[in-house]
Design an enzyme around this catalytic site. Sequence first.
Site, PDB file in Angstrom:
ATOM      1  N   ASP A  49      43.105  47.405  46.873  1.00 42.67           N
ATOM      2  CA  ASP A  49      41.875  47.538  46.086  1.00 42.67           C
ATOM      3  C   ASP A  49      41.333  48.959  46.171  1.00 42.67           C
ATOM      4  O   ASP A  49      41.093  49.462  47.268  1.00 42.67           O
ATOM      5  CB  ASP A  49      40.815  46.550  46.598  1.00 42.67           C
ATOM      6  CG  ASP A  49      41.108  45.128  46.168  1.00 42.67           C
ATOM      7  OD1 ASP A  49      41.275  44.901  44.958  1.00 42.67           O
ATOM      8  OD2 ASP A  49      41.178  44.243  47.042  1.00 42.67           O
ATOM      9  N   ASP A  93      44.933  40.311  40.034  1.00 40.75           N
ATOM     10  CA  ASP A  93      43.649  39.993  40.662  1.00 40.75           C
ATOM     11  C   ASP A  93      42.415  40.011  39.753  1.00 40.75           C
ATOM     12  O   ASP A  93      41.381  39.469  40.143  1.00 40.75           O
ATOM     13  CB  ASP A  93      43.421  40.916  41.869  1.00 40.75           C
ATOM     14  CG  ASP A  93      42.455  40.319  42.890  1.00 40.75           C
ATOM     15  OD1 ASP A  93      42.300  39.083  42.902  1.00 40.75           O
ATOM     16  OD2 ASP A  93      41.845  41.079  43.669  1.00 40.75           O
TER      17      ASP A  93
END
Length: 1044
Positions: free
Chosen positions: A37, A150
């Site tokens: 991320d 995601d």
Amino acid sequence: MKMSFLSVICYFLCCAYASTDENKPVQAFVIPHSHMDVGWVYTIQESMHAYAANVYTSVTEELSKGKHRKFIVVEQEFFRLWWNNVASDSHKKKVRQLVKEGRLEFILGGQVMHDEAVTDLDDQILQLSEGHGFLYETFGVRPRFSWHVDPFGASATTPVLFALAGFNAHLISRIDYDQKDDMQQNKKLQFVWRGSASLKEQLFTHIMDQFSYCTPAHLPFSNSSGFYWNGVALFPDPPKSGVYPNMSLPVTKATVDAYARTMVENIKQRAAWFRTRHVLWPWGCDKQFYNSSVQFNNMDPLMNYINKKSKEFGVTVQYATLGEYFQAIHQSDLIWKVRGSQDFLPYSSASQQAWTGFYASRNVLKGVARRASSQLHAAETLFTRYCLNYPDGPVAKDWALTKLRALRWAVSEVQHHDGITGTESPRVSEMYMQHLTQAMMSVDELLAAIILLPHNLDSKGSNYHGKGFVALSSDVSTAQQEYQYDANGLLFAGAHQTLEQHVIVYNPLAWNVTTVVNVTVTLPFARVYDDAGQAVPAQIQKSALSNMTYDLFIVVDLGGLQHRKYSIKFSEKPCLRSSKCGETFEAKSVSFERLSVQDWKKTGRRLLPVLSECYKLMFDQDTNLLHSITYLQDKRNVEMTQDFWEYQSNGDVRAGPVSDNYIFSANGSAVRAYEAVRMEIVPGDVLSEIRQYFYRNESDDDYAFSVVTRVPRCFGTNVGCQRLEQTYSLGPLSVNTEVVFRTSSSLRSERTLYTDNNGYQMMKRTHSEFTNNTLARNFFPMVRAAYMEDELSRLVLVSERAHGVSSQASGQLEVMLHRRLWNNLPWNLGYNLTLNDSSVVRPTLWMMLGAKGATSQLYQRAAIELQHTPVVMPIDRPREEDGKGWSETKPRGSPPPRALVLPPNLHLLSLSIPGWNYSSRHDVHLARIRSGQHRQPEPDYDRVLLRIMHIFEEGEDHDLSKPVTINLKDVLQAVGEVSAVEERSLTGTWDVASMQRWTWKTAEEMPIKNVSSIGVIEEPFSVTILPKQIRTFFVYFKSSCRRL
Ligand SMILES: [Zn+2]
């Protein structure tokens, strides 16, 4: 974001192993990956230090040790930081070799894995182009496969953009849990997606099964998790010992058989959900492979063991890249079902888990991100023109490009699915904000330099690098008040003289616009002149937000990509002689006393009209609320009230579901968020302003919410009267409230509304009933637009930042503007993801009401105009004039530059100098890389990137939906003399003539479209753009931007 894999216990069901071909073993493609991320709970710097740099270093080393090992690289921001700052020459050499061998595969290739619900099309393209440009320049590679594992729901715009970028297949994961169950059981997780109703681009799409992108961690033979031999990443520092927490049981003689049976069982379970005998087995999760040796050293013997017993197990395993998996599916030659332009939004992960809260989380960040993107667009277009028109001008190209690149990077970064979504921790939100505002301030400096420095400095003069330049005021736009920018204090002088100040107004759109800009000032009287010395219509009044300042509204008239200078003359005294007073209207407000909701007995008796050329708005003096709007073209009246409501949420997990950064979970229906309302009306010549203040409690001194509605009047000018501008002010909110601005009308809309996918296309949202959570599951993302309608009328809202929207009753449209929450879920507390956001937010919407056909013609363009309002730059401190009092002299300026104007249905999506240096010919570029001439190429200033988009759907409007042919030579005359045009893929890396995407067989025949795919476009450079098409070109001009 992934809730820690240890917390997700995956159950290995003992199901029947249904394989498509009983005689052949199931073939598992083990794809090593690390989900990194770009933000979320740790800053970029913290992540690089704790694990991200180690991922690339150790993967490079481990892949070099075994020819069978592979890895996919996804987020380019981390990879580039490693490549530029960490990797040794030896690492770089190894990476080039691994890329060449196809063992290190770049997937997706964007700077980040962008969110799909709240991001704008412009920014998605930007962040993808930014990553692709780097990859192509550096390695000559062009990603062909997506890995959108995601993002919280999937937009139908994504497959369109990825197809235009040259992708062969798309992969997503987060869709509604019940829909995924159904698709899984019926082997429907793979299909061909035609994301646009107009544009017939299609892309094979794979939805990950219920295990999603993390390896199943549950081992029936051990209490610890499996397949995560490097454990979990440790912050802030990696452990010196190399021993990380939660490392899986090693693969040994004693454990290998149990490991093998667990893995085989899982592979077979998954095989049953797909039509071919190939299984995609993602090996990894969040923050994995920072210690790749222990990973591969355990997986290697495990896979060998399984392959030795493949007959017994009925399974073979191999390391693979994503490309190899899709290649196998493609070669199966099956016929696939077609999905139309429906998206997968909103997204619920479980019956009480509707991920519809993040549409409105961190409204300030959402606003700043979009403003940064608009500023980037303005600066790119301005620099491109400057560079070509003044190649010897004083603004140094490398200095300018460095600033533009920093803003491109910051805008790309925040598109991450835990960035602009607002789902990150407060520290990380601050990081995005800091990167954005720093880059914006730096680009402010560039804008000022381009506009203010004399263009014709001879080449002997030194280049401008930003030193010693003080003329620029720090506030470049009044629109930037909300964060870090202070729009007040433009004027310091308290003297009684007349003062003069200049502002530059730049129109970043390739359309002519006449509009109103607002300059915040501190003196009560002003006149405004354009660059020809003509007085222009203006209006000055006390600001709604502060007693100390005044809003000066100026009617500006600007050609496409044109900037003009306006002079403002101020005084503390009114202008007494009308001949000298210009055309400024001094507006005064009329106040209406505060009314309590409980006194609303009879309403609608005393109505107060506010008129424009387009509308008659009626305000109710018994409530101080809007009562109705009549659109005058059709003389049709729609009853309409607007006010603030709030959802109250639960903060205690023991008491039921909670709302957080991601999830919206209200306790019940919304309640009225105020007890009393006060109103002021400021009638004016340029615009009339209605200010409504909402008091939470009847006795409160301060209001909790406000809405300022601006009704453009502008009789006799070309300012569009259709747009009613509303700016809201909310915050700090009470904890555990989520506030909506609700419009309730007499439209018979039956709770159906329309919201956009990323500003690209509109989606119909009919109200759905669910067993659980119906309220929250009927919220939808609005990036640029939302509307509701009945047979006759349509009410449209367009927005400059993303929100959540819903229709909870017929004729009702509510926009969630702000949320402040806290809950005691340990996971939320641990990562600081409760969204205790105490900021004040000031979003703006434009509202339009009219017949369906009339609003169809207007709203896409209005959405773009709201996003790209003129850039207003005060260019000097106000200075005293020579004479005292209002002077007779009229300012004189130079004529504005030539306009660049596209037809009304075409939008100039990009006009920039990317700077990437590669040959347009792939073979030439590859040869250059192979010969080793790839080290730090100089930026290429001669190649201009041009993107044009048709903003209408097929059949949406009788005239505007037609294909449009334009001659680029004519259109770009304002920039320079075009010498060559090449058509490229969306991100610029492919010559479209050589781009061959895989074709996938479908039951439905693909309608044949007459889409040109010739690479080089010959003179006179005519191109035709079809509805919803985006075409990307490299344009070369006869004059060179490069300083000789
Ligand atoms: Zn993520």
